[in-house]
Design an enzyme around this catalytic site. Sequence first.
Site, PDB file in Angstrom:
ATOM      1  N   TRP A  46      32.849  10.960  27.576  1.00  0.00           N
ATOM      2  CA  TRP A  46      32.540   9.729  28.308  1.00  0.00           C
ATOM      3  C   TRP A  46      32.624   9.898  29.817  1.00  0.00           C
ATOM      4  CZ3 TRP A  46      36.696   9.406  31.243  1.00  0.00           C
ATOM      5  CH2 TRP A  46      37.840  10.057  30.763  1.00  0.00           C
ATOM      6  N   LYS A  64      25.663  12.885  19.643  1.00  0.00           N
ATOM      7  CA  LYS A  64      26.801  12.084  19.192  1.00  0.00           C
ATOM      8  C   LYS A  64      27.647  11.900  20.449  1.00  0.00           C
ATOM      9  CE  LYS A  64      31.096  11.206  17.917  1.00  0.00           C
ATOM     10  NZ  LYS A  64      31.327  10.071  18.796  1.00  0.00           N
ATOM     11  N   SER A 107      32.308   7.293  21.760  1.00  0.00           N
ATOM     12  CA  SER A 107      32.086   5.930  21.281  1.00  0.00           C
ATOM     13  C   SER A 107      32.113   4.899  22.410  1.00  0.00           C
ATOM     14  CB  SER A 107      33.159   5.574  20.261  1.00  0.00           C
ATOM     15  OG  SER A 107      33.248   6.582  19.310  1.00  0.00           O
ATOM     16  N   GLU A 161      32.470  23.369  25.984  1.00  0.00           N
ATOM     17  CA  GLU A 161      32.934  23.120  27.356  1.00  0.00           C
ATOM     18  C   GLU A 161      34.162  22.233  27.224  1.00  0.00           C
ATOM     19  OE1 GLU A 161      31.546  24.606  29.740  1.00  0.00           O
ATOM     20  OE2 GLU A 161      29.417  24.851  29.312  1.00  0.00           O
ATOM     21  N   LEU A 162      35.341  22.812  27.440  1.00  0.00           N
ATOM     22  CA  LEU A 162      36.568  22.066  27.138  1.00  0.00           C
ATOM     23  C   LEU A 162      37.330  21.708  28.414  1.00  0.00           C
ATOM     24  CD1 LEU A 162      37.455  24.199  24.002  1.00  0.00           C
ATOM     25  CD2 LEU A 162      36.059  22.124  24.122  1.00  0.00           C
ATOM     26  N   CYS A 222      36.789  17.444  34.108  1.00  0.00           N
ATOM     27  CA  CYS A 222      37.288  18.766  33.732  1.00  0.00           C
ATOM     28  C   CYS A 222      37.369  19.653  34.963  1.00  0.00           C
ATOM     29  CB  CYS A 222      36.355  19.382  32.702  1.00  0.00           C
ATOM     30  SG  CYS A 222      34.649  19.397  33.219  1.00  0.00           S
ATOM     31  N   GLU A 232      46.659  19.764  31.056  1.00  0.00           N
ATOM     32  CA  GLU A 232      45.574  19.147  31.815  1.00  0.00           C
ATOM     33  C   GLU A 232      45.980  17.705  32.130  1.00  0.00           C
ATOM     34  OE1 GLU A 232      41.907  18.293  29.708  1.00  0.00           O
ATOM     35  OE2 GLU A 232      40.742  18.738  31.509  1.00  0.00           O
TER      36      GLU A 232
HETATM   37  P1  NAP Z   1      37.321  14.050  23.198  1.00  0.00           P
HETATM   38  O1  NAP Z   1      38.251  13.054  22.679  1.00  0.00           O
HETATM   39  O2  NAP Z   1      37.418  15.442  22.719  1.00  0.00           O
HETATM   40  O3  NAP Z   1      35.849  13.462  22.933  1.00  0.00           O
HETATM   41  C1  NAP Z   1      34.676  14.193  23.228  1.00  0.00           C
HETATM   42  C2  NAP Z   1      33.649  13.901  22.165  1.00  0.00           C
HETATM   43  O4  NAP Z   1      34.087  14.502  20.944  1.00  0.00           O
HETATM   44  C3  NAP Z   1      33.460  12.425  21.856  1.00  0.00           C
HETATM   45  O5  NAP Z   1      32.108  12.228  21.537  1.00  0.00           O
HETATM   46  C4  NAP Z   1      34.333  12.206  20.649  1.00  0.00           C
HETATM   47  O6  NAP Z   1      33.932  11.114  19.865  1.00  0.00           O
HETATM   48  C5  NAP Z   1      34.125  13.500  19.917  1.00  0.00           C
HETATM   49  N1  NAP Z   1      35.205  13.911  19.023  1.00  0.00           N
HETATM   50  C6  NAP Z   1      36.523  13.795  19.223  1.00  0.00           C
HETATM   51  N2  NAP Z   1      37.201  14.353  18.185  1.00  0.00           N
HETATM   52  C7  NAP Z   1      36.268  14.824  17.317  1.00  0.00           C
HETATM   53  C8  NAP Z   1      36.329  15.485  16.061  1.00  0.00           C
HETATM   54  N3  NAP Z   1      37.477  15.787  15.485  1.00  0.00           N
HETATM   55  N4  NAP Z   1      35.162  15.795  15.443  1.00  0.00           N
HETATM   56  C9  NAP Z   1      33.990  15.505  16.005  1.00  0.00           C
HETATM   57  N5  NAP Z   1      33.853  14.864  17.199  1.00  0.00           N
HETATM   58  C10 NAP Z   1      34.990  14.534  17.850  1.00  0.00           C
HETATM   59  O7  NAP Z   1      37.398  14.209  24.761  1.00  0.00           O
HETATM   60  P2  NAP Z   1      37.332  13.049  25.840  1.00  0.00           P
HETATM   61  O8  NAP Z   1      38.650  12.412  25.930  1.00  0.00           O
HETATM   62  O9  NAP Z   1      36.156  12.181  25.587  1.00  0.00           O
HETATM   63  O10 NAP Z   1      37.003  13.899  27.156  1.00  0.00           O
HETATM   64  C11 NAP Z   1      37.991  14.484  27.898  1.00  0.00           C
HETATM   65  C12 NAP Z   1      38.074  15.972  27.673  1.00  0.00           C
HETATM   66  O11 NAP Z   1      36.799  16.590  27.849  1.00  0.00           O
HETATM   67  C13 NAP Z   1      38.960  16.628  28.677  1.00  0.00           C
HETATM   68  O12 NAP Z   1      39.760  17.615  28.086  1.00  0.00           O
HETATM   69  C14 NAP Z   1      37.990  17.248  29.655  1.00  0.00           C
HETATM   70  O13 NAP Z   1      38.488  18.283  30.419  1.00  0.00           O
HETATM   71  C15 NAP Z   1      36.905  17.662  28.753  1.00  0.00           C
HETATM   72  N6  NAP Z   1      35.656  17.829  29.499  1.00  0.00           N
HETATM   73  C16 NAP Z   1      35.189  19.092  29.688  1.00  0.00           C
HETATM   74  C17 NAP Z   1      34.039  19.306  30.432  1.00  0.00           C
HETATM   75  C18 NAP Z   1      33.495  20.692  30.633  1.00  0.00           C
HETATM   76  O14 NAP Z   1      32.338  20.803  30.969  1.00  0.00           O
HETATM   77  N7  NAP Z   1      34.262  21.745  30.432  1.00  0.00           N
HETATM   78  C19 NAP Z   1      33.370  18.215  30.975  1.00  0.00           C
HETATM   79  C20 NAP Z   1      33.873  16.945  30.779  1.00  0.00           C
HETATM   80  C21 NAP Z   1      35.026  16.778  30.018  1.00  0.00           C
HETATM   81  P3  NAP Z   1      34.689   9.704  19.913  1.00  0.00           P
HETATM   82  O15 NAP Z   1      34.496   9.125  21.258  1.00  0.00           O
HETATM   83  O16 NAP Z   1      33.993   8.910  18.857  1.00  0.00           O
HETATM   84  O17 NAP Z   1      36.128   9.974  19.600  1.00  0.00           O
END
Ligand code: NAP
Length: 462
Positions: free
Chosen positions: A132, A156, A159, A231-232, A265, A362
Site C-alpha cells: 500500500w 493482488k 486490501s 522486493e522486501l 522500504c 525495520e
Molecule cells: P505486507 O503485509 O507484506 O503486504 C504486502 C502485500 O502482500 C499485500 O498485498 C498483502 O495483502 C499481501 N500479503 C500479506 N501476507 C500475505 C500472504 N501470507 N500471502 C499472500 N499475500 C500476502 O506488507 P505491507 O505492510 O503492505 O508493506 C510494508 C512492507 O513492504 C515493508 O516491509 C516494506 O519495506 C516493504 N516494501 C518493500 C519495497 C521494496 O521495493 N523492497 C517497497 C515497498 C514496501 P493484504 O493487504 O490483503 O494483507
Amino acid sequence: MSKVVSTFNPATDEKLADYAALDRDSLNAALQATADVQREWRNTDLKHRAQLLRNLANILRDEVETHAALISNEMGKPVSEARGEVLKCALTCDFYADHVEEYLAPKPVKTEAVTSYVAYEPIGVVLAVMPWNFPYWQVIRFAAPTLAAGNGGLLKHASNVTGAAVAIESAIERAGFPKHLFTTLVIADHSMVNDIIADKRVAAVTLTGSEGAGASVAEAAGRALKKTVLELGGSDPFVILADADVKAVTPFAVKARFINTGQSCLCAKRFVVDAAVIAEFEAGLKTQVEALKIGSPLDPSTQIGPLAKKSFVDEIDKQVQDSIAMGARLVTGGYRIEGPGNFYAPTVLADVTPEMPCFNQETFGPVLALAKAENTEDAIRLADLSQYGLAASIWTSDMNAGIELGKGINSGALFINGVVASDPRLPFGGVKLSGYGRELSIEGMHEFTNVRAIWAGAMPRS
Ligand code: NAP
C-alpha cells in the site's frame, strides 16, 4: 455470503468503500480471460505497445489530481507527494515506451551457426502482490515493463488500497490495452494467492512487501516451480563522514527519513554519523524535524500524514519505547498524537546501538535512529550491520573515497551524496532479507521474459 474488502481513511478513521471479493468461480473466469488475451497480446508489435504506454502516461498526467486524492484518502500520503508519485508513474510509462524496442531487441552472439542470438520472449501471465505504501508506483513499475514485454498481469493489491487497484486497472484499459490483459483481483483471503500461484495459467509471481508475505509467496512458488521476484523490507544506512558539510546534509537527511511519513522500504532508517560531527548534526536535525508540518494528507502544505493502518502506530511506538528502555535518548517526538487518525509524532532517537529494535528491525514510520561511529571504518562496519540490504547512502566531501568505502556495505544500491530513490533508468532491488531479483531498467524488463537462445544453421546436405 460473499466476502467484502473495506477501505478506511487513516486520517479520519471513516470507512471509504466496500468491494466485493472474488469467489472461486469469478477468480477462475478472470484467470482464463487474462490467459486468453495474453496469447494474442504476445504477438503485437512493439511500436503499438509503446503507443499504449504513452497513452497511459497521458491519462495519468491528465488525471493526476484524482489519483493523488485517492492515494491520500486511502493510505494517508501527503497529497503533494501523492502527485509526485502519479507523475513518476507517467514518466516511467514514457521511459519504457522509449526503450521497449531497444530492450527487447535480439542480442546477436557469434557461434558456429549461420545466425545465433538471444531473444527476449514473453513468459506469460505474471501475478503481482503489491503493498500500500506507493500504491500507484509499485504497480506501474511492475506493469509497464511486464506488459510491454508481451505478458499479461494479475494484481493482488494490498486490501487497504483496493480503490487504487481498481483505478489503475481502469487507466490501463482506457489507454487501449486489451480488456483483461491486466486484471485487478479483489481477494479477501491470502490462501487464494497460493492457489493462483499454483494455477497452470500463471507463469511467475512478483511480490513487494514484508518478509513474512515474501516467504509465504516464495514457498508457494517453490512448490509450483515458478519464478519469483521479491522486493522486501529495508533498513538503509545514511552514513555521514567527518568531512561532510553537516549543515548542507541535514535537510537531505530529514527528507530521506520522513518522506511518505517514514513508510518506505527505501527510507534511510539508521543514521550512522562520525563522532566528530554528530553533535552538530543532532542539533540541526532537532530543529528541522520539529518544524515538520503534521496534518491532513489533503492539505498541500502537510509533510507528515497518518500511518496507513492503526496497528502501525502501536508497532512503531513499541520499537521506540523498547529502544529507550535499552538506553536510547529521546531527542524529540516519541508519542502518538491523540484524536482521530493514526498519527505519530516525528521522532529522533540518539545513542542508538545495534542491539536496539530501532537499529536491528525495520522501522516503518516517522522515527529516525542516530548511531555514533568512532571513525570512518566504524561507520562502514555499523552501516553493514543489518539483516537487510536494499540501499545505502554515504555523505562525504570525497566522492571517490565514498564509492570505495561503499564496497564495505552489502546492498542493492549505493548512493554517494544523494538521497536514495528508485529511478526507471537504474535497476532496483535488494540482497539479504531485502529480497532478490530486480525491477526497473532493462534488468527489470528481462526478469519476466523467456531469455531464449536461438541457433540456426543451413540444412546439412548429403
Ligand atoms: P505486507 O503485509 O507484506 O503486504 C504486502 C502485500 O502482500 C499485500 O498485498 C498483502 O495483502 C499481501 N500479503 C500479506 N501476507 C500475505 C500472504 N501470507 N500471502 C499472500 N499475500 C500476502 O506488507 P505491507 O505492510 O503492505 O508493506 C510494508 C512492507 O513492504 C515493508 O516491509 C516494506 O519495506 C516493504 N516494501 C518493500 C519495497 C521494496 O521495493 N523492497 C517497497 C515497498 C514496501 P493484504 O493487504 O490483503 O494483507
